[in-house]
Design a protein around this motif. Sequence first.
Motif, PDB file in Angstrom:
ATOM      1  N   ALA A   1       0.816  -1.213   0.000  1.00 18.43           N
ATOM      2  CA  ALA A   1       0.000   0.000   0.000  1.00 18.43           C
ATOM      3  C   ALA A   1       0.850   1.264   0.000  1.00 18.43           C
ATOM      4  N   ALA A   2       2.153   1.135   0.268  1.00 15.23           N
ATOM      5  CA  ALA A   2       2.995   2.326   0.445  1.00 15.23           C
ATOM      6  C   ALA A   2       2.883   3.342  -0.705  1.00 15.23           C
ATOM      7  N   PRO A   3       2.875   2.887  -1.972  1.00 17.60           N
ATOM      8  CA  PRO A   3       2.819   3.869  -3.060  1.00 17.60           C
ATOM      9  C   PRO A   3       1.531   4.706  -3.087  1.00 17.60           C
ATOM     10  N   ASN A   4       0.495   4.292  -2.335  1.00 13.25           N
ATOM     11  CA  ASN A   4      -0.716   5.102  -2.288  1.00 13.25           C
ATOM     12  C   ASN A   4      -0.493   6.430  -1.576  1.00 13.25           C
ATOM     13  N   PHE A   5       0.608   6.526  -0.838  1.00  8.53           N
ATOM     14  CA  PHE A   5       0.822   7.724  -0.024  1.00  8.53           C
ATOM     15  C   PHE A   5       2.051   8.492  -0.477  1.00  8.53           C
ATOM     16  N   GLN A   6       2.287   8.476  -1.798  1.00  4.44           N
ATOM     17  CA  GLN A   6       3.464   9.152  -2.324  1.00  4.44           C
ATOM     18  C   GLN A   6       3.575  10.601  -1.943  1.00  4.44           C
ATOM     19  N   GLY A   7       2.410  11.289  -1.868  1.00  5.92           N
ATOM     20  CA  GLY A   7       2.443  12.727  -1.656  1.00  5.92           C
ATOM     21  C   GLY A   7       2.699  13.116  -0.202  1.00  5.92           C
ATOM     22  N   TRP A   8       2.517  12.174   0.714  1.00 10.41           N
ATOM     23  CA  TRP A   8       2.590  12.524   2.141  1.00 10.41           C
ATOM     24  C   TRP A   8       3.960  12.209   2.713  1.00 10.41           C
ATOM     25  N   SER A   9       4.469  13.112   3.579  1.00 12.49           N
ATOM     26  CA  SER A   9       5.728  12.758   4.231  1.00 12.49           C
ATOM     27  C   SER A   9       5.508  12.319   5.677  1.00 12.49           C
ATOM     28  N   SER A  10       4.537  12.924   6.395  1.00  9.53           N
ATOM     29  CA  SER A  10       4.320  12.451   7.773  1.00  9.53           C
ATOM     30  C   SER A  10       2.910  12.762   8.264  1.00  9.53           C
ATOM     31  N   VAL A  11       2.501  12.027   9.281  1.00  8.72           N
ATOM     32  CA  VAL A  11       1.232  12.288   9.969  1.00  8.72           C
ATOM     33  C   VAL A  11       1.559  12.406  11.452  1.00  8.72           C
ATOM     34  N   ASP A  12       1.174  13.535  12.066  1.00 14.37           N
ATOM     35  CA  ASP A  12       1.481  13.737  13.482  1.00 14.37           C
ATOM     36  C   ASP A  12       0.218  14.033  14.265  1.00 14.37           C
ATOM     37  N   LYS A  13       0.244  13.616  15.519  1.00 14.67           N
ATOM     38  CA  LYS A  13      -0.910  13.841  16.390  1.00 14.67           C
ATOM     39  C   LYS A  13      -0.883  15.285  16.887  1.00 14.67           C
ATOM     40  N   VAL A  14      -2.055  15.946  16.830  1.00 15.66           N
ATOM     41  CA  VAL A  14      -2.170  17.282  17.425  1.00 15.66           C
ATOM     42  C   VAL A  14      -2.838  17.116  18.777  1.00 15.66           C
ATOM     43  N   ASP A  15      -4.033  16.535  18.762  1.00 11.58           N
ATOM     44  CA  ASP A  15      -4.665  16.094  20.010  1.00 11.58           C
ATOM     45  C   ASP A  15      -5.413  14.805  19.697  1.00 11.58           C
ATOM     46  N   ASP A  16      -6.191  14.280  20.642  1.00 12.50           N
ATOM     47  CA  ASP A  16      -6.813  12.975  20.436  1.00 12.50           C
ATOM     48  C   ASP A  16      -7.679  12.896  19.178  1.00 12.50           C
ATOM     49  N   SER A  17      -8.253  14.048  18.770  1.00 11.73           N
ATOM     50  CA  SER A  17      -9.159  13.985  17.633  1.00 11.73           C
ATOM     51  C   SER A  17      -8.685  14.844  16.466  1.00 11.73           C
ATOM     52  N   THR A  18      -7.385  15.137  16.431  1.00 11.60           N
ATOM     53  CA  THR A  18      -6.850  15.935  15.323  1.00 11.60           C
ATOM     54  C   THR A  18      -5.460  15.420  14.944  1.00 11.60           C
ATOM     55  N   VAL A  19      -5.227  15.316  13.633  1.00 10.36           N
ATOM     56  CA  VAL A  19      -3.862  15.028  13.194  1.00 10.36           C
ATOM     57  C   VAL A  19      -3.429  16.064  12.172  1.00 10.36           C
ATOM     58  N   LYS A  20      -2.106  16.222  12.059  1.00 11.75           N
ATOM     59  CA  LYS A  20      -1.549  17.132  11.066  1.00 11.75           C
ATOM     60  C   LYS A  20      -0.835  16.287  10.020  1.00 11.75           C
ATOM     61  N   VAL A  21      -1.195  16.513   8.757  1.00 11.14           N
ATOM     62  CA  VAL A  21      -0.548  15.781   7.668  1.00 11.14           C
ATOM     63  C   VAL A  21       0.404  16.723   6.954  1.00 11.14           C
ATOM     64  N   THR A  22       1.653  16.336   6.825  1.00 10.12           N
ATOM     65  CA  THR A  22       2.616  17.139   6.089  1.00 10.12           C
ATOM     66  C   THR A  22       2.851  16.463   4.739  1.00 10.12           C
ATOM     67  N   THR A  23       2.740  17.240   3.666  1.00  9.15           N
ATOM     68  CA  THR A  23       2.910  16.659   2.331  1.00  9.15           C
ATOM     69  C   THR A  23       4.232  17.123   1.737  1.00  9.15           C
ATOM     70  N   LYS A  24       4.724  16.344   0.777  1.00 13.82           N
ATOM     71  CA  LYS A  24       6.027  16.655   0.193  1.00 13.82           C
ATOM     72  C   LYS A  24       5.951  17.905  -0.683  1.00 13.82           C
TER      73      LYS A  24
END
Lengths: 503, 305
Positions: free
Chosen positions: A127-150
């Motif tokens: 499944a890894a190639p499905n996420f080519q555009g994303w570099s990381s996913v980080d937790k902000v709080d229990d119900s929020t995440v921050k996605v960083t894209t390349k």
Amino acid sequence: MRSKIWAFIGLTVLIAGACAAPTTSAPASQGPKLVTILQSAEIKSMDPSNAFGSHEINVQSQVFDTLAAIDPQLNQLPWLATSWTMQTPTSWQVKLRTGVKFSNGDPFTADDVVASFNYLTRKDALAAPNFQGWSSVDKVDDSTVKVTTKAPDIRFFGELTSLYVMPSKLLSSGPASLADHPVGTGPFTLTEWVKGERIVMEANPNYWKGRPKIDKVTWKAVPEASARIAALQAGQADLIVNVPPESVDLINSGASTRVDPAHSLRNITLIFDSRVKPFSDVRVRQALNYAIDKDSIIKNVLGGRGAVQATTSYEKTPNHNADVKPYAYDVQKAKDLLTQAGYPNGFTVEFHHPTGRWIKDVEVTQAIAGMLAKVGVQTTLSTGEYTSFFNTWATGAYKGMTMIGTLNQYDADQVYQLFLYSKGRWGAYVGKDDKLDGMYESQNMELDAKKREQILHDMESYVHDQAYWLFLYFQDDVFASNKKLKWRAPSNEKIWMLDADLG
Amino acid sequence: MTIFIIRRFLLTVLMLFLVGLTVFMLGHLTGDPVRLMVPDQATEADIERLRHALGLDQPLPIQFVDFIGNAVRGDLGTSLRYRQPALQLVMERMPATAELSAAAMLIALVVAIPAGIISATRRGSWIDGLTSVVSVVGQSLPAFWIGIMLIIVFAVQLRLLPAAGRGDPGSLVLPALTLGLWPMARIARVFRSSILEVLHEDYVRTAYSKGLRERVVLSRHVLRNASIPVVTVTALTFGSLLGGTIITESVFAWPGVGRLALEAINNRDFPLMQATVFVVAAIFVVINFALDLVYVWLDPRIRLT
């Protein structure tokens, strides 16, 4: 003589003894609602990071939810994520649904999304190639995440639909067990799996969208189409996939069975090798587009199950240009164009196609070869078993033209990325088209949705006019079901059971 | 006897090696499965990364040496698709295939032996004619056609038996019938001609002239001597049935070795292809060996050297 009689009796007893066997599914109006689904290939693993083909995704997605979803009518829906907003061109804030629980009782939180992303993108995950555009996913709080894209990621939604959420606790302790004992937040939970025979799942009573109406779904693999049809007719199955065109009438004439076709996003097309003669000349490519009677192929070969293709995307694909009309069937025009291009007597060309991969692929190929012969174009057919065919095609080694089918569901630009952008995965066949490359690159960076839509519309009409493909048709996906089953036949090959019902 | 076993063992090792080499070369000729495994969006870098992770980027001779080295230690590799030990996957499927083969063989023998005897002893009678016709038809009809016909009659029209799959006991009947028809026809024909041959032997004439009843002559003198070719055909057919019967298992969605092999080929799952062929070859060798021992028992004139 006596031995003969004994042999006969023995055989009869053997058959009769088995007659008491119950049928596998008994959809009664009272009592539990049981549905048996027959697919054509077997499920190897319930681990979403190694899903292989839509038959596995179908089963896995009953147990696991994704952050966003596409329903059978191709509506794009928020799912375990309730909203996503771009904060900078390369960072997004994703809000998660609260109050959702995994089937083992654990609450669903941002930790699970982070752990699932890391798991799905590990080195040897399919499944890894499905996420080519994303570099990381980080937790902000229990119900929020921050996605960083390349880079600015205009396909953000597509990635959300690929992110299957698994419990972080399980992923940190023993992801291997996921393959056999999946734990998700989905509408069903797996209760029995006899490898090679059946997978049984029961409704998740705590599903966040409400308990499914179907109580129990059994999945089996029956590779032979005629055996699937027989099982449906015998009442031993409620839903089957991949019905061949010649069986449609038979099923529709049954008292309790029905065919459920769905226009599919699977487009079947011929890709020209535009790098060299004769297809480096746009007039030749157009001529061949005029030479094929698509309606006749759909009617006579596919039993009416298909939709003519005008350009690269399906009418329901986001950013599709509906103003582009299909090439008409016009033999005279085709001949004129060939004459103008310097081929009044036609030419001979290689025609590569796989066998048994798409509905009636060989028959369609033969029909096309016959139509092309009428305008003087002779074809040398080269048939290949799909794996070797595809491996050779992917290296850019095929000359002439090649039959290809692709799925184009998140956005109209998907096929450009793969087939038409010169730096794309199989873009080599187009040759060099700076204008098209420029348009592709500019829409890729365009964050204004309106402007981007305009660029994509221009691209679709440009590629239609340039005729880089011989546009054929979108093949219908033909399912068949028990008439009592209420469900929506999907356009993206994905079977939804969460809102299905029986009775 | 010891020399016989040692020689047989060495031949087996050589044969398994050659089988391994052939399967390995044929499998790798058409390219690896990595491009099929990754989603459309994958880049060439993704493909290379996965190829490396699966060890498919090594030169072929090195892959083959690794494979043989591991095979000697009883490790037939890990399936590329299932990500589980290949040998374990094959052995998991063995019971289903063994069950189907045994049932098919039972049906075949129960019909073929009496049919062979009757048609040989009542030569030219209508039963002989019927047996011949059924034998020819049984050997020439393709299994997928018979399978589908049986499904249509017994599952769809009569609704007596499951159309496909393995589960309740009834699910065994149709695939076993389909699979059993061919060995049934073959064994009946071989048995018939073998009995006819023995009936012309001097000792049979002697037995009749002693005034023995036909029944005694048949059971004491004819059948035992006529059964050697039947044992051969039965054992070898059983061996090939145990190798998995791709068509019958596919038509009836029977989760056996044959279907596993077909899937392994379609998926270019090299370790699984190799493991399947290895196990099947090994079974064949064991059956052949057992057959040699049975010959000695049936005909004391045969000696193992």
